[in-house]
Design an enzyme around this catalytic site. Structure first.
Site, PDB file in Angstrom:
ATOM      1  N   PHE A 231      19.640  23.130 -19.866  1.00  0.00           N
ATOM      2  CA  PHE A 231      18.382  21.981 -19.480  1.00  0.00           C
ATOM      3  C   PHE A 231      18.268  21.094 -18.572  1.00  0.00           C
ATOM      4  O   PHE A 231      18.691  20.274 -17.742  1.00  0.00           O
ATOM      5  CB  PHE A 231      20.053  20.837 -19.871  1.00  0.00           C
ATOM      6  CG  PHE A 231      21.226  21.180 -21.079  1.00  0.00           C
ATOM      7  CD1 PHE A 231      21.223  20.784 -22.128  1.00  0.00           C
ATOM      8  CD2 PHE A 231      22.160  22.345 -20.611  1.00  0.00           C
ATOM      9  CE1 PHE A 231      22.237  21.590 -22.884  1.00  0.00           C
ATOM     10  CE2 PHE A 231      23.309  22.724 -21.755  1.00  0.00           C
ATOM     11  CZ  PHE A 231      22.514  22.595 -22.248  1.00  0.00           C
ATOM     12  N   ASP A 252      15.111  23.721 -21.369  1.00  0.00           N
ATOM     13  CA  ASP A 252      15.835  22.523 -22.851  1.00  0.00           C
ATOM     14  C   ASP A 252      15.063  22.948 -24.255  1.00  0.00           C
ATOM     15  O   ASP A 252      14.204  23.654 -24.088  1.00  0.00           O
ATOM     16  CB  ASP A 252      14.408  21.158 -22.016  1.00  0.00           C
ATOM     17  CG  ASP A 252      15.114  19.938 -21.379  1.00  0.00           C
ATOM     18  OD1 ASP A 252      15.501  19.942 -21.101  1.00  0.00           O
ATOM     19  OD2 ASP A 252      14.905  19.915 -22.901  1.00  0.00           O
ATOM     20  N   SER A 253      14.918  21.479 -24.971  1.00  0.00           N
ATOM     21  CA  SER A 253      15.137  21.640 -26.153  1.00  0.00           C
ATOM     22  C   SER A 253      13.904  20.679 -26.281  1.00  0.00           C
ATOM     23  O   SER A 253      13.151  20.637 -27.863  1.00  0.00           O
ATOM     24  CB  SER A 253      16.019  21.679 -27.423  1.00  0.00           C
ATOM     25  OG  SER A 253      17.224  20.158 -26.841  1.00  0.00           O
ATOM     26  N   ASN A 283      16.799  25.341 -27.601  1.00  0.00           N
ATOM     27  CA  ASN A 283      19.092  25.030 -27.963  1.00  0.00           C
ATOM     28  C   ASN A 283      19.125  25.747 -27.024  1.00  0.00           C
ATOM     29  O   ASN A 283      19.965  27.200 -26.729  1.00  0.00           O
ATOM     30  CB  ASN A 283      19.043  25.747 -29.051  1.00  0.00           C
ATOM     31  CG  ASN A 283      21.046  24.562 -29.127  1.00  0.00           C
ATOM     32  OD1 ASN A 283      21.170  24.841 -27.978  1.00  0.00           O
ATOM     33  ND2 ASN A 283      20.844  23.797 -29.879  1.00  0.00           N
ATOM     34  N   ALA A 284      20.040  25.047 -25.511  1.00  0.00           N
ATOM     35  CA  ALA A 284      20.721  26.172 -24.299  1.00  0.00           C
ATOM     36  C   ALA A 284      22.032  27.095 -25.647  1.00  0.00           C
ATOM     37  O   ALA A 284      22.292  28.155 -24.721  1.00  0.00           O
ATOM     38  CB  ALA A 284      20.820  25.329 -23.457  1.00  0.00           C
ATOM     39  N   ASP A 304      23.121  21.554 -17.298  1.00  0.00           N
ATOM     40  CA  ASP A 304      23.214  20.096 -16.381  1.00  0.00           C
ATOM     41  C   ASP A 304      23.121  20.195 -17.946  1.00  0.00           C
ATOM     42  O   ASP A 304      22.401  18.645 -18.214  1.00  0.00           O
ATOM     43  CB  ASP A 304      22.693  19.739 -15.211  1.00  0.00           C
ATOM     44  CG  ASP A 304      22.236  17.843 -15.170  1.00  0.00           C
ATOM     45  OD1 ASP A 304      24.302  17.044 -15.696  1.00  0.00           O
ATOM     46  OD2 ASP A 304      21.312  17.528 -14.969  1.00  0.00           O
ATOM     47  N   CYS A 344      27.833  15.048 -16.548  1.00  0.00           N
ATOM     48  CA  CYS A 344      27.546  13.415 -16.492  1.00  0.00           C
ATOM     49  C   CYS A 344      28.513  12.567 -17.362  1.00  0.00           C
ATOM     50  O   CYS A 344      28.206  10.714 -17.770  1.00  0.00           O
ATOM     51  CB  CYS A 344      26.670  12.543 -16.555  1.00  0.00           C
ATOM     52  SG  CYS A 344      25.748  13.575 -18.163  1.00  0.00           S
TER      53      CYS A 344
HETATM   54  N1  SAH Z   1      19.412  19.103 -15.365  1.00  0.00           N
HETATM   55  C1  SAH Z   1      18.121  17.959 -15.531  1.00  0.00           C
HETATM   56  C2  SAH Z   1      18.902  16.904 -16.859  1.00  0.00           C
HETATM   57  C3  SAH Z   1      18.677  17.156 -17.610  1.00  0.00           C
HETATM   58  S1  SAH Z   1      19.259  15.215 -18.820  1.00  0.00           S
HETATM   59  C4  SAH Z   1      18.098  17.323 -14.283  1.00  0.00           C
HETATM   60  O1  SAH Z   1      18.111  17.526 -12.870  1.00  0.00           O
HETATM   61  O2  SAH Z   1      16.898  16.674 -13.938  1.00  0.00           O
HETATM   62  C5  SAH Z   1      19.782  16.753 -20.123  1.00  0.00           C
HETATM   63  C6  SAH Z   1      18.552  17.441 -20.759  1.00  0.00           C
HETATM   64  O3  SAH Z   1      19.337  18.194 -21.637  1.00  0.00           O
HETATM   65  C7  SAH Z   1      17.361  16.769 -21.711  1.00  0.00           C
HETATM   66  O4  SAH Z   1      16.421  17.087 -20.844  1.00  0.00           O
HETATM   67  C8  SAH Z   1      17.557  17.160 -22.969  1.00  0.00           C
HETATM   68  O5  SAH Z   1      16.009  17.537 -23.712  1.00  0.00           O
HETATM   69  C9  SAH Z   1      17.928  18.935 -23.179  1.00  0.00           C
HETATM   70  N2  SAH Z   1      18.957  19.153 -24.590  1.00  0.00           N
HETATM   71  C10 SAH Z   1      20.059  18.186 -24.547  1.00  0.00           C
HETATM   72  N3  SAH Z   1      20.496  19.034 -26.074  1.00  0.00           N
HETATM   73  C11 SAH Z   1      19.768  20.391 -25.549  1.00  0.00           C
HETATM   74  C12 SAH Z   1      20.197  21.700 -26.217  1.00  0.00           C
HETATM   75  N4  SAH Z   1      21.467  21.688 -27.310  1.00  0.00           N
HETATM   76  N5  SAH Z   1      19.653  22.515 -26.029  1.00  0.00           N
HETATM   77  C13 SAH Z   1      18.734  22.658 -24.300  1.00  0.00           C
HETATM   78  N6  SAH Z   1      18.669  21.337 -23.974  1.00  0.00           N
HETATM   79  C14 SAH Z   1      19.272  20.253 -24.392  1.00  0.00           C
END
Ligand code: SAH
Length: 401
Positions: A231, A252-253, A283-284, A304, A344
């Site tokens: 993420f 990130d997705s 997808n994480a 995160d 969060c």
């Molecule tokens: N760590 C980042 C903030 C993360 S915000 C920082 O410090 O700036 C959450 C992120 O998760 C977003 O960019 C969103 O695109 C991503 N996201 C949401 N669902 C996801 C998934 N299933 N797999 C990967 N990324 C995902």
């Protein structure tokens, strides 16, 4: 509207009054007598059922949070701009003392600065302003805020950031994000000596999670070896880890987010030692599952994710989601490996989050110790008695064996 007679009075029930006397700033619609004609966003005087004064508040005709207390005094509309200017000055001064190693931080954090409904962020020389309520969308109050910010930061531009969903909830007319002052809506900003692009109006909006600024520095203190940042968004943790790790994978997705992450990498590569970074669109959940099954190992992992628990009812599902991610991450860490794990979601308490993490460690068969229990950056302070202002958990652990 300059005399106090013009300020409408609102009567709250016992529960509403107890809430305010207990130090909270909100009263819900269910805790007040339906008010007669009160204009959206008006200043109101709050009284209990026996007519005792509880203070002055900002009123919303749409939100379930119907009033947000400003002061325990009864003030007039004419006194309101002066109060706001004092509060803004207080918020600015507070940050001057606590923000280190950054030209970017939250300047005004709504309730925590006793300016409920107003958010102002600073990205170097570009500021963003967001009105979360009808009151801060009033033309006169917007003007007061814009002028006060111009006095404190004469060189800076100001962009209004619009959240269409919030405007809909507050029944405010649609409005585009726009430049309110100055001539710049994009810039480059720096946190902990790591540089990032910011664009408040461009097609692909950029910015940062300023609440994680001090946690990025913590991750760089403990991170080492091979790192995985799940993420990653625009690379916040990954770029900090690249200063200390041999290899970082940012996942990130969102492809547009990763494109900005890559541009951010270019900004930093020339200036600093920077490990290899690989940006991966995935997808994480799937990626962690595949990697854990394949026996891949890391020395540092960051989790995160976006807020899983948007409401209290979704808490059990959210905790299952967190556990799945954390269990897989813990399994993949080499001995002495570090996990930086965040939530969060306001609805997930720190105790619940630690409980989830403990269960994940037990299921993964790992012995884990807590290095740091962290929260949001100091420029996002938590107002005691308004627990909603504290939402971010960031736990740093290491796997002993
Ligand atoms: N760590 C980042 C903030 C993360 S915000 C920082 O410090 O700036 C959450 C992120 O998760 C977003 O960019 C969103 O695109 C991503 N996201 C949401 N669902 C996801 C998934 N299933 N797999 C990967 N990324 C995902």
């Amino acid at each position: 509207m300059s005399d106090s007679a013009a300020v409408p009075a609102i009567t709250v029930n016992h529960r509403g009054a107890a809430r305010l006397r207990g130090g909270h700033l909100w009263v819900y619609r269910s805790d007040l007598a339906p008010p007669a004609e009160v204009p959206p966003g008006a200043l109101v005087h709050v009284r209990d059922r026996r007519g005792r004064k509880l203070g002055s508040a900002l009123y919303s005709s749409a939100s379930q949070i119907t009033i947000r207390l400003l002061t325990s005094e009864e003030i007039t509309e004419a006194q309101l701009p002066t109060l706001l200017r004092e509060r803004i000055a207080g918020a600015v001064k507070f940050r001057q003392n606590i923000v280190r190693d950054s030209d970017s931080y939250r300047v005004i954090f709504s309730e925590a600065d006793l300016l409920p409904g107003l958010i102002v962020d600073r990205y170097n020389d570009v500021f963003t302003m967001q009105a979360l309520t009808q009151a801060f969308d009033r033309d006169d109050l917007r003007q007061t805020v814009i002028e006060a910010l111009a006095e404190h930061f004469p060189e800076c531009s100001l962009v209004e950031r619009v959240d269409a969903h919030i405007r809909e909830l507050e029944q405010l007319p649609e409005r585009p994000s726009q430049l309110l002052r100055g001539d710049r809506s994009s810039t480059i900003f720096t946190m902990n000596a790591v540089r990032f692009h910011f664009d408040g109006l461009g097609g692909q909006k950029t910015g940062a999670f300023l609440d994680q600024r001090e946690n990025y520095a913590a991750a760089a203190r403990f991170g080492h070896g091979e790192a995985l940042d799940c993420f990653t968004y625009q690379g916040g943790f990954a770029l900090h880890l690249a200063r200390v790790c041999e290899h970082v994978t940012g996942v990130d997705s969102s492809l547009p987010a990763l494109q900005v992450a890559e541009q951010n990498e270019q900004l930093n590569r020339a200036a600093h030692r920077c490990g290899e970074i690989e940006w991966m669109e995935a997808n994480a959940f799937d990626l962690l599952k595949d990697y854990a099954t394949a026996g891949r190992q890391y020395d540092t992992i960051v989790l995160d994710p976006p807020a899983f628990a948007k409401t209290k009812r979704s808490l059990p599902t959210a905790l299952r989601g967190y556990k799945e991610l954390n269990l897989r991450a813990l399994k993949m860490l080499r001995p002495s490996g570090v996990l930086v794990t965040c939530s969060c979601s306001f609805h997930v308490s720190e105790a619940e989050f630690l409980g989830m993490l403990g269960a994940a460690a037990a299921d993964a068969g790992r012995r884990v110790r807590i290095l740091e229990k962290r929260s949001q950056s100091d420029d996002h302070p938590v107002l005691l008695n308004v627990t909603e202002t504290g939402y971010l958990k960031c736990i740093v652990v290491n796997v002993i064996q």
